[in-house]
Write a protein that holds these residues in place. Structure first.
Motif, PDB file in Angstrom:
ATOM      1  N   LYS A 193      -8.508 -13.142   6.069  1.00 36.61           N
ATOM      2  CA  LYS A 193      -9.844 -13.484   5.847  1.00 36.61           C
ATOM      3  C   LYS A 193     -10.706 -12.355   6.356  1.00 36.61           C
ATOM      4  O   LYS A 193     -10.567 -11.716   7.474  1.00 36.61           O
ATOM      5  CB  LYS A 193     -10.169 -14.573   7.067  1.00 36.61           C
ATOM      6  N   LEU A 194     -11.525 -12.050   5.701  1.00 32.66           N
ATOM      7  CA  LEU A 194     -12.501 -10.850   5.772  1.00 32.66           C
ATOM      8  C   LEU A 194     -13.899 -11.353   5.981  1.00 32.66           C
ATOM      9  O   LEU A 194     -14.347 -12.247   5.338  1.00 32.66           O
ATOM     10  CB  LEU A 194     -12.598  -9.944   4.573  1.00 32.66           C
ATOM     11  N   LEU A 250     -12.944  -6.182  14.409  1.00 30.76           N
ATOM     12  CA  LEU A 250     -11.824  -6.840  15.253  1.00 30.76           C
ATOM     13  C   LEU A 250     -10.748  -7.009  14.114  1.00 30.76           C
ATOM     14  O   LEU A 250     -10.922  -7.684  12.963  1.00 30.76           O
ATOM     15  CB  LEU A 250     -12.411  -8.151  15.811  1.00 30.76           C
ATOM     16  N   VAL A 251      -9.437  -6.727  14.552  1.00 31.65           N
ATOM     17  CA  VAL A 251      -8.440  -7.135  13.312  1.00 31.65           C
ATOM     18  C   VAL A 251      -7.281  -7.778  14.084  1.00 31.65           C
ATOM     19  O   VAL A 251      -6.837  -7.178  14.875  1.00 31.65           O
ATOM     20  CB  VAL A 251      -7.759  -5.870  12.769  1.00 31.65           C
ATOM     21  N   VAL A 303      -3.626  -1.460   8.621  1.00 31.41           N
ATOM     22  CA  VAL A 303      -4.351  -1.859   9.699  1.00 31.41           C
ATOM     23  C   VAL A 303      -4.193  -3.373  10.253  1.00 31.41           C
ATOM     24  O   VAL A 303      -3.573  -3.701  11.295  1.00 31.41           O
ATOM     25  CB  VAL A 303      -6.016  -1.714   9.499  1.00 31.41           C
ATOM     26  N   ALA A 304      -4.030  -4.172   9.203  1.00 33.92           N
ATOM     27  CA  ALA A 304      -3.715  -5.575   9.454  1.00 33.92           C
ATOM     28  C   ALA A 304      -2.232  -5.856  10.055  1.00 33.92           C
ATOM     29  O   ALA A 304      -1.998  -6.359  10.744  1.00 33.92           O
ATOM     30  CB  ALA A 304      -3.867  -6.220   7.955  1.00 33.92           C
ATOM     31  N   ASP A 305      -1.200  -4.902   9.296  1.00 31.77           N
ATOM     32  CA  ASP A 305       0.205  -5.199   9.859  1.00 31.77           C
ATOM     33  C   ASP A 305       0.224  -4.489  11.051  1.00 31.77           C
ATOM     34  O   ASP A 305       0.799  -5.183  12.020  1.00 31.77           O
ATOM     35  CB  ASP A 305       1.059  -4.383   8.703  1.00 31.77           C
ATOM     36  N   LYS A 306      -0.396  -3.586  11.691  1.00 35.41           N
ATOM     37  CA  LYS A 306      -0.207  -2.945  12.779  1.00 35.41           C
ATOM     38  C   LYS A 306      -0.789  -3.990  13.775  1.00 35.41           C
ATOM     39  O   LYS A 306      -0.469  -3.996  15.117  1.00 35.41           O
ATOM     40  CB  LYS A 306      -0.883  -1.637  12.876  1.00 35.41           C
ATOM     41  N   SER A 350     -14.559  -7.922  10.875  1.00 37.79           N
ATOM     42  CA  SER A 350     -13.610  -8.597  11.002  1.00 37.79           C
ATOM     43  C   SER A 350     -12.435  -8.996  10.061  1.00 37.79           C
ATOM     44  O   SER A 350     -12.667  -9.128   9.109  1.00 37.79           O
ATOM     45  CB  SER A 350     -13.617  -9.847  11.991  1.00 37.79           C
ATOM     46  N   VAL A 351     -10.986  -8.778  10.259  1.00 41.84           N
ATOM     47  CA  VAL A 351     -10.061  -9.136   9.554  1.00 41.84           C
ATOM     48  C   VAL A 351      -9.085 -10.215  10.078  1.00 41.84           C
ATOM     49  O   VAL A 351      -8.516  -9.635  11.392  1.00 41.84           O
ATOM     50  CB  VAL A 351      -9.156  -7.671   9.231  1.00 41.84           C
TER      51      VAL A 351
END
Length: 128
Positions: free
Chosen positions: A57-58, A2-3, A44-47, A124-125
């Protein structure tokens, strides 16, 4: 994984993002250089709607979590590794995804103090 609010399979992480390869050592591999491949954390985070967050937070499957300052992620470009030495990372090998930092490229900046940023079983991120 989950991102933000988006869920990705390992296949999607491999298919939907450019793959980056890092050759590096870690505290756990000592002097042995390992090849890790996967998408860049920030891609991945930005998209996934997390652009502009001051930290990410990882979280791992065992509920360990750490917040990575965005400026460090921008500087060092860590990846969400899904392959080690060309092979998919299985659960028994602390996968299917883990955070990997280019320690060998920045030996004076990335050391044992950042070992907490290397998450195994990454699930998750999220925003900080």
């Amino acid at each position: 994984m989950l991102v933000g609010d988006t869920s990705y399979t390992v296949n999607q992480l491999e298919r939907e993002f450019d793959q980056v390869t890092i050759h590096t050592v870690s505290t756990w591999t000592q002097d042995r250089i390992i090849e890790y491949t996967g998408p860049a954390l920030l891609d991945v985070a930005d998209k996934s709607g997390l652009a502009g967050q001051s930290g990410l937070k990882l979280t791992s499957a065992d509920e360990y979590s750490v917040t990575v300052p965005r400026n460090e992620a921008e500087l060092y470009q860590p990846i969400i590794a899904i392959r080690v030495d060309g092979q998919r990372i299985g659960f028994k090998d602390k996968g299917p995804a883990r955070m990997v930092w280019p320690r060998s490229q920045y030996p004076d900046e990335i050391g044992a103090a950042q070992d907490g940023y290397w998450l195994w079983y990454l699930i998750s991120v999220s925003e900080n």
